[in-house]
Design an enzyme around this catalytic site. Structure first.
Site, PDB file in Angstrom:
ATOM      1  CD  GLU A 169     -21.197   0.844   7.790  1.00  0.00           C
ATOM      2  OE1 GLU A 169     -21.123  -0.461   7.726  1.00  0.00           O
ATOM      3  OE2 GLU A 169     -21.289   1.518   6.674  1.00  0.00           O
ATOM      4  CB  CYS A 209     -17.440  -4.827  11.778  1.00  0.00           C
ATOM      5  SG  CYS A 209     -16.571  -3.220  10.661  1.00  0.00           S
TER       6      CYS A 209
END
Length: 510
Positions: free
Chosen positions: A262, A296
């Protein structure tokens, strides 16, 4: 502070744990943890040495050998109890998340709630670790596939979600029959220690082996590299920058290990002429300034049709002027601090680069000083008029900096701009036109792992698989069928007849 005492955080803490035993000393070096909220010292953590690492990993592997034979629903019962413990400590842990990381108190509490929710999800999943049956071409044969526990799962988490992302991995891995080794960010080690303390009672009450949930706080160049190279850890889930992920993927691939990555995001929202701006503006602002732009999934780029550009710009300027910036422990504040002064420098550097490339800062960009901003980590969220090809726009600035980009013509032009970055995590379009929405969600549309219509880029639910494409890494965590990543797949064929026919009609007579 009372919540530190409640969570077992001491003035000096050891940084490695098997769940019941703690390791760490001056030999491994120390981390002095200061709060970005007020700049005050919170506590000290002794980092793990390489010797500590070997002890902890050995216990984690031994725990796996036991845990893999426990029926999955019983594993789910342990996870249910962990969820109950998290409910008990939600207020204290949420406050620690806020104080150590700097996100708003509402977001800190929400992050712990996310941990509770993933426990509930994993409990249900523990009774649905399904396989499939297939028809064999050979008579009197049965063929099926099934999933088995994988081993020790390593989780390397980032500072911006100091506990939730660990829970996505650890709770699903646990019901799948794996043990978990957690290396948290060195910027937020205290929340990890607190979680380990919360788990201890569940481990004791269920007479579970040491190492089922382990913790390793240490340097990336020592402990981190050992994790990447350790064949006893078949899977590592890593949240971090693209550069970190690229290095990790190469090292782990050399030993044929598995990864869930990720990494960076450069998320955009498209506003078409058919957008409901009353819905869109709050989503844009939260996406851009929530967690001080340190998600993110934060909104970095806003791609606006030229016919509504001026109206959107005016609405955003009006909204940004109402933002309350200050201590995240005060619920009425919208924006707290960045994680540290290094993040502030990255923010101001990005502002400078926007100007150098011909962009225009139309709001914010200043570092805040004075009473309430003593830590030096508070900034005024910024809005910049820019173009997608700017080098700085192509990068991910982990801070509250929003780029306004203009497009002409049909939605396909906006999608081209949207996809013209190397990252591919989260995306969104605001439109009341069904054709535009479906185009965005089609194979010709968003190239991201997450694509939304009439909601923002930030705030994903745990029920869906979370992850992205391109330089975001390609991994998936949390909901849907992400559990499969934590298990090894096996195809089985059973011959219950008295003859031995071969597939594809091959004859082999002896």
């Amino acid at each position: 502070m009372e919540f530190l005492k409640e969570l077992g955080i001491k003035e000096v803490n050891q940084g490695a744990s098997t769940g019941l035993e703690w390791y760490g000393s001056e030999a491994g070096g120390e981390i002095n943890v200061y709060s970005p909220v007020d700049g005050k010292f919170i506590a000290k953590v002794y980092q793990a040495t390489e010797e500590d690492y070997d002890k902890v990993v050995e216990k984690a592997h031994e725990a796996f050998l036991y845990w893999r034979s426990v029926p999955a629903p019983k594993r789910g019962e342990v996870v249910r109890q962990i969820g109950q413990q998290l409910r008990k400590y939600k207020d204290a842990l949420g406050r620690l998340v806020t104080y150590e990381m700097g996100k708003s108190l509402q977001e800190g509490m929400g992050e712990v709630q996310e941990m509770i929710d993933i426990c509930d999800f994993a409990v249900g999943q523990s009774r649905q670790l399904y396989g499939f049956t297939m028809h064999s071409e050979r008579p009197n044969h049965r063929m099926y596939d099934q999933y088995h526990p994988l081993g020790v799962v390593g989780t390397i988490s980032a500072f911006n979600f100091p506990v939730a992302v660990w829970s996505w991995n650890a709770m699903l891995a646990a019901v799948c029959g794996d043990s978990n080794l957690w290396k948290p960010s060195s910027k937020t080690p205290l929340t990890a220690i607190a979680v380990q303390n919360i788990l201890a009672d569940v481990i004791k009450e269920n007479n579970l082996p040491e190492g089922l949930f382990s913790l390793m706080i240490g340097r990336g160049k020592t402990v981190g590299e050992k994790m990447l190279n350790d064949k006893r850890i078949p899977l590592l889930s890593i949240t971090g920058s693209t550069n970190v992920g690229r290095h990790a993927a190469q090292v782990i691939a050399k030993r044929f290990g598995k990864t869930i990555l990720e990494l960076g995001g450069n998320n955009a929202i498209i506003l078409t002429p058919n957008a409901d701006l009353k819905m869109a503006i709050p989503a844009i602002v939260f996406g851009a300034v929530g967690t001080a732009g340190q998600r993110c999934t934060s909104t970095r780029r806003l791609i606006i049709h030229e016919s509504i550009y001026d109206r959107v710009k005016e609405s955003l300027l009006k909204a940004y002027k109402t933002l309350k910036i200050g201590t995240p422990l005060e619920i009425s504040n919208h924006v707290g601090p960045l994680i540290d002064k290094g993040a502030v420098e990255d923010f101001t550097s990005a502002i400078k680069k926007v100007k150098e490339e011909g962009g225009n800062i139309i709001f914010g960009g200043e570092v805040l000083e004075g009473e309430g901003y003593e830590s030096g980590c508070y900034v005024m969220p910024a809005i910049a008029e820019a173009e997608n090809h700017f080098h700085i726009v192509q990068e991910e600035t982990f801070a509250p900096l929003l780029y306004l980009l203009k497009y002409k013509g049909e939605v396909t032009e906006a999608i081209k701009i949207h996809n013209d970055v190397v990252q591919g995590l989260s995306s969104s379009i605001f439109t009341n036109d069904m054709r535009e929405a479906e185009e965005f969600l089609s194979a010709r549309g968003s190239d991201c792992g997450i694509a939304n219509v009439n909601i923002g880029t930030s705030g994903a639910e745990i029920g869906g698989a979370f992850g992205g494409e391109k330089e975001t890494g390609g991994g998936r965590e949390s909901g849907s069928d992400s559990w499969k990543a934590y298990m090894r797949r096996q195809t089985n064929t059973i011959n219950y007849g008295t003859e031995l026919p071969l597939a594809q009609g091959i004859k082999f007579d002896i």
